[in-house]
Design a protein around this motif. Structure first.
Motif, PDB file in Angstrom:
ATOM      1  N   ALA A 174       4.660   5.281 -16.338  1.00  6.85           N
ATOM      2  CA  ALA A 174       3.284   5.666 -16.672  1.00  6.85           C
ATOM      3  C   ALA A 174       3.237   6.958 -17.480  1.00  6.85           C
ATOM      4  O   ALA A 174       2.423   7.847 -17.219  1.00  6.85           O
ATOM      5  N   ARG A 191      -0.190  -1.051  -9.437  1.00  4.62           N
ATOM      6  CA  ARG A 191       0.646  -0.535 -10.514  1.00  4.62           C
ATOM      7  C   ARG A 191       1.807  -1.494 -10.778  1.00  4.62           C
ATOM      8  O   ARG A 191       2.376  -2.054  -9.834  1.00  4.62           O
ATOM      9  N   THR A 227       1.027  -3.229  -7.435  1.00  6.51           N
ATOM     10  CA  THR A 227       0.596  -2.567  -6.196  1.00  6.51           C
ATOM     11  C   THR A 227      -0.865  -2.123  -6.110  1.00  6.51           C
ATOM     12  O   THR A 227      -1.235  -1.694  -5.005  1.00  6.51           O
ATOM     13  N   GLU A 229       0.824  -1.208   0.000  1.00  2.00           N
ATOM     14  CA  GLU A 229       0.000   0.000   0.000  1.00  2.00           C
ATOM     15  C   GLU A 229       0.863   1.265   0.000  1.00  2.00           C
ATOM     16  O   GLU A 229       0.581   2.227  -0.721  1.00  2.00           O
ATOM     17  N   ASP A 269       2.450   1.735  -3.370  1.00  2.00           N
ATOM     18  CA  ASP A 269       1.477   2.222  -4.341  1.00  2.00           C
ATOM     19  C   ASP A 269       1.259   3.728  -4.184  1.00  2.00           C
ATOM     20  O   ASP A 269       1.157   4.467  -5.177  1.00  2.00           O
ATOM     21  N   GLN A 270       1.211   4.195  -2.949  1.00  2.00           N
ATOM     22  CA  GLN A 270       1.048   5.627  -2.702  1.00  2.00           C
ATOM     23  C   GLN A 270       2.237   6.412  -3.251  1.00  2.00           C
ATOM     24  O   GLN A 270       2.066   7.486  -3.833  1.00  2.00           O
ATOM     25  N   ARG A 271       3.427   5.851  -3.078  1.00  2.00           N
ATOM     26  CA  ARG A 271       4.614   6.528  -3.587  1.00  2.00           C
ATOM     27  C   ARG A 271       4.636   6.542  -5.117  1.00  2.00           C
ATOM     28  O   ARG A 271       5.033   7.527  -5.734  1.00  2.00           O
ATOM     29  N   LEU A 272       4.195   5.462  -5.725  1.00  2.00           N
ATOM     30  CA  LEU A 272       4.157   5.402  -7.183  1.00  2.00           C
ATOM     31  C   LEU A 272       3.157   6.401  -7.743  1.00  2.00           C
ATOM     32  O   LEU A 272       3.351   6.943  -8.834  1.00  2.00           O
ATOM     33  N   ALA A 273       2.116   6.651  -6.993  1.00  2.00           N
ATOM     34  CA  ALA A 273       1.102   7.603  -7.440  1.00  2.00           C
ATOM     35  C   ALA A 273       1.613   9.034  -7.407  1.00  2.00           C
ATOM     36  O   ALA A 273       1.044   9.919  -8.061  1.00  2.00           O
ATOM     37  N   SER A 274       2.686   9.280  -6.672  1.00  2.00           N
ATOM     38  CA  SER A 274       3.194  10.657  -6.523  1.00  2.00           C
ATOM     39  C   SER A 274       4.625  10.788  -7.027  1.00  2.00           C
ATOM     40  O   SER A 274       5.384  11.620  -6.531  1.00  2.00           O
ATOM     41  N   ASP A 319       5.737  12.092  -9.656  1.00  2.00           N
ATOM     42  CA  ASP A 319       6.025  13.407 -10.223  1.00  2.00           C
ATOM     43  C   ASP A 319       6.468  14.389  -9.143  1.00  2.00           C
ATOM     44  O   ASP A 319       7.237  15.321  -9.411  1.00  2.00           O
TER      45      ASP A 319
END
Length: 467
Positions: free
Chosen positions: A200, A235, A233, A136, A139-144, A146
């Motif tokens: 991505a 992702r 994740t 989890e 996944d949060q880190r991958l979402a951010s 940028d």
């Protein structure tokens, strides 16, 4: 060995360690940008010891090491691109300050050595339990990504391996399909795997699938390649097992609880740029770029220079064959970014030995990025321009018999046609878009296989006097 007076006079110094043994002292004079290296006598006397690289032997020629050799070796250990930018910003140092960067990042570099303060020794026991990274949280880190690169965790940069792509080094306590967990590493624990998330970005869709396909295709073909898997994740993240790390047999994996601390042995590798005593900027054959007035300058790592490393290897016949297969496989998958830092060697006292392959990607699938070849086939710097004469020229420059070239090209092409369809149907590709991309890769490599066979056959007919 550097003149001891130079080491003593250096205002700054780091010690290099291999596991629990001191290897050498690295000296640095910032004002004059002078570097020195002094191997420890006990390390040199050990039967299992080895030098940092062929350019930095235990006993250099009279006059010492070539100017810049020590700096070039260290520079090649550092990350590039965004990770380098973040490191410089985080530690408030210049990106050109190689010594400061290795001081900040040198406890977990590629290969066997750790760079440590000269007034201290690496700890034998971890100060605290290893830090777990949950699915989890990842996944949060991958979402951010940028906003914050993957290399930065808990305010610390945790990437000290070369390359541009976002990566994270982790310790994996057991295989992920067996309930394995991911941990960030602190000395003395070393990482066992590298995480490479899909960026991505529209310009490079399905990059994880791309590299997974190419790496697994090589493994199906029984070529020496690093082990990879896809972790979701949800992702996609490519998980690469480090071949310069070995989990010590019988070591417990209780990293999360601080008991029975795991033990990972570091194995020494260098890339072809280090083996050639070139700086990081020499990883491309056209080391000054492809501008009109410099495109003729080809001082970086070329196929010819890569094959010259065969003289440094223990088993020269095996090394030459491995390099030939690596070059042909790059052609088959369309990896135009196969540069001098994308091939490595294990280092021992006796010499070099080719390491497993890595970073195998079909770059030509992406129209938005450059397709200029990192290493030319003859004088052809674009894949579509490679003809029979260029293959013959390649063989001539690299000391490869053209009949051998034809035989290996035909054999590898046959294996591609046999295994690419099955790889395209691998269960790791979970949705329609991923499966469609894998099918696209399959069709491309099968087409390249037919092309390579025809070109290799024609290359045997080129008259030697024209080469």
């Amino acid at each position: 060995m550097t003149d001891p007076a130079d080491v003593a006079a250096a205002p700054h110094a780091l010690h290099l360690w291999a596991d629990d043994r001191k290897v050498a002292t690295l000296g640095y004079d910032a004002l004059n940008d002078r570097w020195s290296l002094d191997y420890d006598p006990d390390w040199m006397a050990a039967p299992s010891s080895f030098p940092l690289s062929p350019a930095l032997p235990f006993q250099p020629l009279s006059g010492g090491y070539a100017v810049g050799s020590v700096k070039r070796f260290v520079e090649n250990l550092l990350p590039e691109g965004r990770a380098l930018d973040v490191t410089a910003t985080t530690y408030r140092i210049s990106k050109s300050n190689i010594y400061a960067l290795i001081t900040a990042l040198g406890t977990e570099t590629t290969g066997a050595f750790r760079f440590w303060r000269s007034d201290d020794v690496p700890p034998a026991v971890a100060a605290k339990p290893a830090r777990e990274v949950t699915r989890e949280e990842l996944d949060q880190r991958l979402a951010s990504l940028d906003q914050m690169p993957l290399a930065v965790w808990d305010g610390k940069v945790r990437m000290s391996i070369a390359g541009v792509q976002d990566k994270l080094m982790v310790y994996l306590d057991r295989p992920l399909n067996d309930g394995g967990r991911l941990f960030l590493v602190e000395p003395p624990l070393a990482s066992t795997h590298i995480l490479k998330p899909d960026p991505a970005r529209p310009i490079t869709p399905h990059l994880v699938v791309n590299e997974h396909f190419c790496m697994c295709l090589a493994r199906r073909m029984n070529l020496p390649v690093a082990e990879v898997s896809i972790y979701r994740t949800p992702r996609p993240v490519l998980v690469v097992r480090r071949f310069d790390r070995a989990l010590v047999q019988g070591a417990a994996a209780g990293a999360a609880h601080g008991n029975g601390a795991p033990s990972v042995r570091r194995l020494h590798i260098i890339d072809a740029a280090q083996a050639s005593d070139l700086p990081e900027s020499g990883k491309y054959e056209r080391n000054l770029g492809n501008g009109e007035h410099v495109r003729h300058i080809r001082e970086g790592v070329s196929f010819e220079m890569l094959f010259e490393r065969v003289d440094q290897t223990i088993n020269k016949a095996a090394a030459r064959m491995t390099l030939l297969r690596w070059a042909l496989f790059q052609f088959l998958i369309g990896n135009c970014d196969a540069h001098g830092k994308n091939f490595s060697f294990f280092v021992s006292r006796e010499g070099l030995e080719p390491a497993p392959w890595y970073d195998l990607v079909s770059v030509v699938q992406y129209a938005g990025i450059s397709h200029e070849l990192a290493m030319a086939w003859g004088d052809a710097f674009l894949l579509e321009e490679v003809g029979a004469f260029n293959l013959a020229d390649f063989a001539q420059r690299c000391g490869i018999d053209r009949k051998l070239l034809k035989r290996e090209a035909t054999r590898l092409a046959k294996l591609v046609v046999e295994h690419a369809p099955a790889q395209a149907l691998a269960e790791e590709y979970v949705d329609e878009s991923e499966r469609a991309f894998a099918a696209q890769l399959r069709d491309f490599v099968v087409g390249q296989a037919a092309r390579l066979v025809a070109l290799a056959d024609e290359a045997t007919k080129v008259k030697a006097k024209f080469l």
